[in-house]
Each structure stands twice: as C-alpha cells, then as structure tokens.
Design an enzyme around this catalytic site. Sequence first.
Site, short mmCIF file in Angstrom:
data_model
loop_
_atom_site.label_atom_id
_atom_site.label_comp_id
_atom_site.label_asym_id
_atom_site.label_seq_id
_atom_site.Cartn_x
_atom_site.Cartn_y
_atom_site.Cartn_z
N GLY A 250 57.74 -29.89 5.21
CA GLY A 250 57.95 -29.86 6.47
C GLY A 250 56.77 -29.27 6.67
CB SER A 251 55.71 -27.99 9.87
OG SER A 251 55.42 -26.47 9.81
CB THR A 252 50.52 -26.97 7.73
OG1 THR A 252 49.84 -28.29 6.68
CG2 THR A 252 49.37 -26.43 7.24
CB ALA A 253 52.74 -23.20 11.05
CB THR A 254 57.42 -23.77 8.47
OG1 THR A 254 57.76 -24.36 10.34
CG2 THR A 254 58.70 -23.17 7.95
N GLY A 255 55.55 -24.25 6.16
CA GLY A 255 54.92 -23.96 4.81
C GLY A 255 53.62 -22.62 4.09
CD GLU A 272 54.68 -34.55 1.88
OE1 GLU A 272 54.21 -33.64 2.55
OE2 GLU A 272 55.94 -35.00 2.35
CD GLU A 403 51.48 -33.93 10.04
OE1 GLU A 403 51.82 -34.96 9.67
OE2 GLU A 403 52.13 -32.98 9.89
#
Length: 499
Positions: A250-255, A272, A403
């Site tokens: 998913g998104s970098t922020a959520t990761g 990822e 993105e």
Amino acid sequence: MTAGTVPLLASVQRFLGRQHGLYINGGWRPSTSSQTLTVFNPANGQPIAVTPDASAEDVDQAVQSAHRAFVSGVWARRAPAERERILLRYADLLEQHGEELAQLETLEQGKSINIARAFEVGSTLNWMRYTAGLTTKICGRTLDVSIPVPEGARYTAYTRKEPVGVVAGIVPWNFPLMIGMWKVMPALAAGCSIVIKPSEITPLTLMRMAELATEAGIPDGVFNLITGSGSVCGSALTSHPRVAKISFTGSTATGKHIARSAVDRLTRLSLELGGKNPAIVLADADPQQVIEGLMMGSFLNQGQVCAASSRIYVEAPLFDRLAADFEQAIKGLSVGPGLDPSAQINALASGAHQQSVQAYLADAREQGAQIISGASAPDANGYYVSPSLILNPDDNLRLTRSEVFGPVLSLTRVADVEEALARANDSDYGLTASLWTTSLKSAMDLTPRIEAGTVWVNSHTLIDANMPFGGFKQSGTGRDFGVDWLDAFTETKSVCIRH
C-alpha cells in the site's frame, strides 16, 4: 448494463446478493459490530454489496483462530508434498471459477474485464502454482564449525527453516485478487496460518477465495478473512500480539504507520510501498517500442499500479516526436466501463481516489502546466478521470514528486543522459524504473546507476514469479517472489549437536 458489456454470470449475481460475514475458522460468521461498509461499482457509482466493518473483537477471534491452527500443527506439520498438493488444488479451483472471479473483480475495482481475466486470474494462477512448488523446496544448510572446547569434542551443525507463525496480510485495492494471493500463498507454503484483510472497497474476490481455500482442503483456521476499515480493523490486526509477521502492500504513509506499531513488538515485516517510477529514453531508442511499452506501463489499470511509469525523461533529439506520438495515442484511448471489453481506460477504484487524482491535475493546471487530455467520462456518476499527458512539468509540482496513481503521465525533455539520471534518481521513492535504448553498452553501463529495486530495459511493468520484486528508499523493505520468497515467512534455527 449497456450494449457491448459482458453479461454477469448467475453465480456472480448470487454472490453479490448474499448477506456477507467474516471468514473465521473455516466458515462465515457475523461480525460483533453493527457497522457495515458498502462496496460500489466504480463504473456507475452504484452499490453492489455490503460487508461487515469488523471490530477489534472480531480481529481477535480471527487471529486466535489462526494461532490455534498454527500451534496444533494441523497445517504446519503436514508433509510438504501434501501441502503442495492442496495448494495446487487451490489454484485449480481459481482456474475453474476464473470468469466468476474476473467479473467480481471488475465490478468492485473498475478495471477492464480483459485485465481481470489476464492478470487477476491468469497471472495469479502462475504465481499460485509457482509458490505451491516452493512448499517442497524449503531447505537449510549443513555447517562446518570450529568449536574448540572441550578438547576432543566433535560437533555437527545445521540450519532449518521453520514457519514464523500467524501472518497478517494487508491487501490494497488496485489488484485485490492477485496481491492477496501474493500474501496467502507464501504464508501457506511456508506452513504459516494467515489472517487476510482486503481493502474495504474491494473485498469480494478474496471473500470468494476464502471459501475456495476450504474447498481445496486447507484446514479450518489456517485461512481467515476479515473485512473492515484500516483505522479499526487494520490497526487491531497489525498490533495484535499473536501476529508474528505482517505483509503489507500500500501507500508509504500507511506502511510507515504499520512499521512504527510493529517495532514495539519486533514483529517481522515486509512492506511493498509506493513508487514514482521514472523511464529514461535515450536518443537511440526505438520510438514505436517506446510508445507501445510506456503506454501500457503508464496506463495499465488506469495507472493504478505501484510499478507504473509515471515520469518519462527523453533526450532532446527524440522529444518532439515522442511528445506528438504520446499525444496521439492518449487522445485515441477509449473510455468506458470495465465490463465493456473494448474500453481502454476505465473508472478509478473509488470516488475518493478520483477526487485525489483530479486535485493533482487541478494543482498542476493552476501552476501553469501544459496538460493534454484524452476522452472524457461516459457516465457522470462513475469514477472516471480522463487520461492525461503533462509536458515538461516543473520538478517541484506535487504531481511530479508524489505518487498520483492514476491515468496521468509526464514527459520531460532532458539535454543528456546525465541530466536524465539525476532527475530520475531525485525522488524519495525507488520501486521501479526503465531504460530505453538500442545500445547494449548503454544498458549495461546505466542500469547500475538507476536507484530502483527493478530496472527494465525496453519494457516496463512486466513482472514474473521468479524475479524478486521490492523497492529502494521509501518504496519498502523486503522482497517478494523468487526462489527465496518463503524466507520472509520463516525463521532460521541453528542446531548444534555434540557427538
């Protein structure tokens, strides 16, 4: 349904009409929460199903079910060849229900039925069978050791791979079925149990796969599925003390948020995350090959692909020709619902995401960017965004740095390859990239200088089960796919025997 669209199977209509629950310990059960989530058809904005918005108590029940199944050994201690046979049967069931799953995927996600059939079903089959084969290939090493005491003692040492335990799989909404199986299959092949959480806007295909898992012979409790919001359901899952491994796409922020939660318990983690993927086109590239490859690389699934080529840097001698060719290609794309096989651009996955992509374009337009747009939406109620080309955008535009995850492509003129490399690498992301050239020397010299986990030469976005995939920088940690895939779902135990 309009003329030219694929008629829905009766099995699809029956599935949509069900009262849906949570799949825990081998069967459906109601949620303890009265909250629900509506699934919409992106092509027209109409509701098609209602699923539970699981509570923290529901999550705990699912994780406890997975944990009981794991410690009992009902799956982990089965012979590898038997697990392999069951997982291959699971793939066969996906193939048998392929059209049903493809239609469900198109209805909930918006993508073309052609893509749903080819990727969500066809490619997923390849991955499932590849991963099933890894079940019987798990191995350790024998080790020569030099332990000096006590004098005269001899030692034999070896390593063994053991399943990590309960896996939490968090699945995004762009390829729900395929990415979902990228989490389920290696977990099960390694001997783990799993709790899978699909995106709340695209849960249907994985819900169907939960039933097929039981039909294939996967024991009760080994495969559990919960539906719900990220804020409650997702957080409860990723912070649960019995979860030994998190696999998130998913998104970098959520990761980053998940990683902060996981670090307190040192939970194993694979991430990822996002990408803002460059393509570098040298002056000697084949223009026709570039157009064909990067139109697919940029607009596959409406650009809702983490690996999509979203910013293209072209050496000056070829720029004007490619700009004209891209403009012609984009203006020639047909826009329509995913169930219309002739439509080349379909609706985005949700109304919220449609607004996000439109906001990026509006910001670029306000900043004076040159935007060339293709066909407009065929249905005002659908979540459509016209395919768009931005010529020579400023590097500081939000659209250039972030993105966008939509049908938006930027084309930028550069003086030479050094400028192209510098601008391509000037990003917080490093997931994928591509290089376009007819020179073998350029390909060999330049690919090591591109900061990305995957670099294609004269293609883009094409992946394979045998080729490791993951990102540099803020595009994630760990690698999926390849012969070492199961390492991320196992622990390495060293055994030392004195004799």
